[in-house]
Design an enzyme around this catalytic site. Structure first.
Site, PDB file in Angstrom:
ATOM      1  N   CYS A  77       0.874  -1.178   0.000  1.00  0.00           N
ATOM      2  CA  CYS A  77       0.000   0.000   0.000  1.00  0.00           C
ATOM      3  C   CYS A  77       0.908   1.223   0.000  1.00  0.00           C
ATOM      4  CB  CYS A  77      -0.890  -0.024   1.237  1.00  0.00           C
ATOM      5  SG  CYS A  77      -1.936   1.422   1.430  1.00  0.00           S
ATOM      6  N   HIS A 156      -3.340  -4.296 -10.475  1.00  0.00           N
ATOM      7  CA  HIS A 156      -4.092  -3.117 -10.890  1.00  0.00           C
ATOM      8  C   HIS A 156      -4.602  -3.298 -12.309  1.00  0.00           C
ATOM      9  CE1 HIS A 156      -3.018  -0.567  -7.432  1.00  0.00           C
ATOM     10  NE2 HIS A 156      -1.940  -1.321  -7.425  1.00  0.00           N
ATOM     11  N   GLU A 204     -10.729   0.458  -4.917  1.00  0.00           N
ATOM     12  CA  GLU A 204      -9.689  -0.347  -4.282  1.00  0.00           C
ATOM     13  C   GLU A 204     -10.234  -1.699  -3.835  1.00  0.00           C
ATOM     14  OE1 GLU A 204      -6.392   0.014  -0.692  1.00  0.00           O
ATOM     15  OE2 GLU A 204      -7.525   1.780  -1.335  1.00  0.00           O
ATOM     16  N   CYS A 213      -5.037   6.561  -3.754  1.00  0.00           N
ATOM     17  CA  CYS A 213      -4.430   5.229  -3.723  1.00  0.00           C
ATOM     18  C   CYS A 213      -3.029   5.353  -4.284  1.00  0.00           C
ATOM     19  CB  CYS A 213      -5.262   4.237  -4.532  1.00  0.00           C
ATOM     20  SG  CYS A 213      -4.528   2.583  -4.632  1.00  0.00           S
ATOM     21  N   GLY A 216      -2.119   2.620  -6.817  1.00  0.00           N
ATOM     22  CA  GLY A 216      -2.922   2.904  -8.001  1.00  0.00           C
ATOM     23  C   GLY A 216      -2.362   4.058  -8.813  1.00  0.00           C
TER      24      GLY A 216
END
Length: 276
Positions: A77, A156, A204, A213, A216
């Protein structure tokens, strides 16, 4: 359990200092309770996940464990790493402004910047993203969408859209997150390009739509660079704030942006959950 609510460009996390107190039992259950809507006992503003910052077992300066709002464990993350760096540095658990954090996706290097002694900005090396598909058609109902698939230590699925503000995030996000093409689930990015800047909304995995994000943003920047739309460094504007993604000197990409501590509180873990 003592928690600190932090923001990484609008991405909110309930942080637990595992150096100062024992790690909580049943963290996945606690994450679901903390991140539930306020009417169901969650805290406000609603966090996207729970992060435990604790001593590393793999030789790094500290470690980060992330639990999504639904209790699942993402591999990494980006904004969570930056918030973990702030907590570790602000609390004096780290003796330098450049250090390493252990994650499920490997050890990551971070650097923090301070204002008045407190960390206000953090940069993290996110590793080397892998482009798995540049223009794959994914069937959705009677039609299909074309996507770019990028692995940033977590999966992703990037959709290029004319205007992210009008993108069907609430419809396509969950449909792609749980699509059979992605047996482990995926994060879904809705990416628009205007005047050299990327504008992004993210659905997410295990959370829903988020205000920011970090991984992302990295996936979106890599996808846009692969198509020749941008040059490094890349500004990525999300609903919660702006992040920057840049090519790292030794390879891979770096993610940078603001970090902020909002407040602290105590959590009494009951079946309904209760924050003080």
């Amino acid at each position: 359990m003592r928690y600190t609510l932090m923001s990484g460009a609008g991405n909110l996390f309930a942080m637990v200092d595992g150096f100062a107190e024992p790690s909580p039992r049943a963290p996945a259950e606690i994450a679901r309770a903390l991140c539930a809507p306020a009417a169901e006992g969650g805290i406000e503003p609603r966090p996207d996940g729970l992060i435990l910052v604790r001593p590393s077992r793999r030789g790094a300066d500290c470690a980060m464990e992330v639990y999504n709002a639904d209790g699942s464990r993402p591999e990494t993350c980006g904004n969570g790493l930056r918030c973990a760096a702030k907590l570790a540095a602000d609390r004096g658990h780290i003796g330098s402004d450049a250090f390493q954090i252990e994650t499920d996706a490997g050890v990551r290097t971070v650097r923090v910047e301070r204002d008045g002694g407190r960390v206000v900005f953090a940069r993290v090396h996110m590793g080397a993203p892998r482009v798995l598909a540049l223009d794959e058609a994914i069937p959705i109902g009677s039609s299909s969408v074309r996507v770019t698939l990028v692995d940033v230590g977590n999966p992703h699925c990037v959709l290029f859209v004319p205007d992210e503000r009008e993108a069907p995030v609430a419809e396509l996000g969950p449909a792609l997150e749980r699509h059979p093409r992605f047996p482990e689930g995926t994060n879904v990015e809705f990416l628009a390009h205007r005047s050299g800047t990327l504008f992004l909304r993210v659905w997410e995995r295990g959370v829903g739509e988020t205000r920011a994000c970090g991984s992302g943003a990295c996936a979106a920047a890599v996808a846009a660079a692969q198509k020749g739309l941008v040059r490094w460094p890349v500004r990525v504007v999300l609903p919660g704030g702006t992040l920057e993604v840049d090519a790292a000197p030794g390879g891979g990409v770096e993610l940078s942006g603001p970090v902020e501590e909002l407040r602290s509180g105590d959590w009494v873990h009951t079946p309904a959950g209760r924050a003080i």
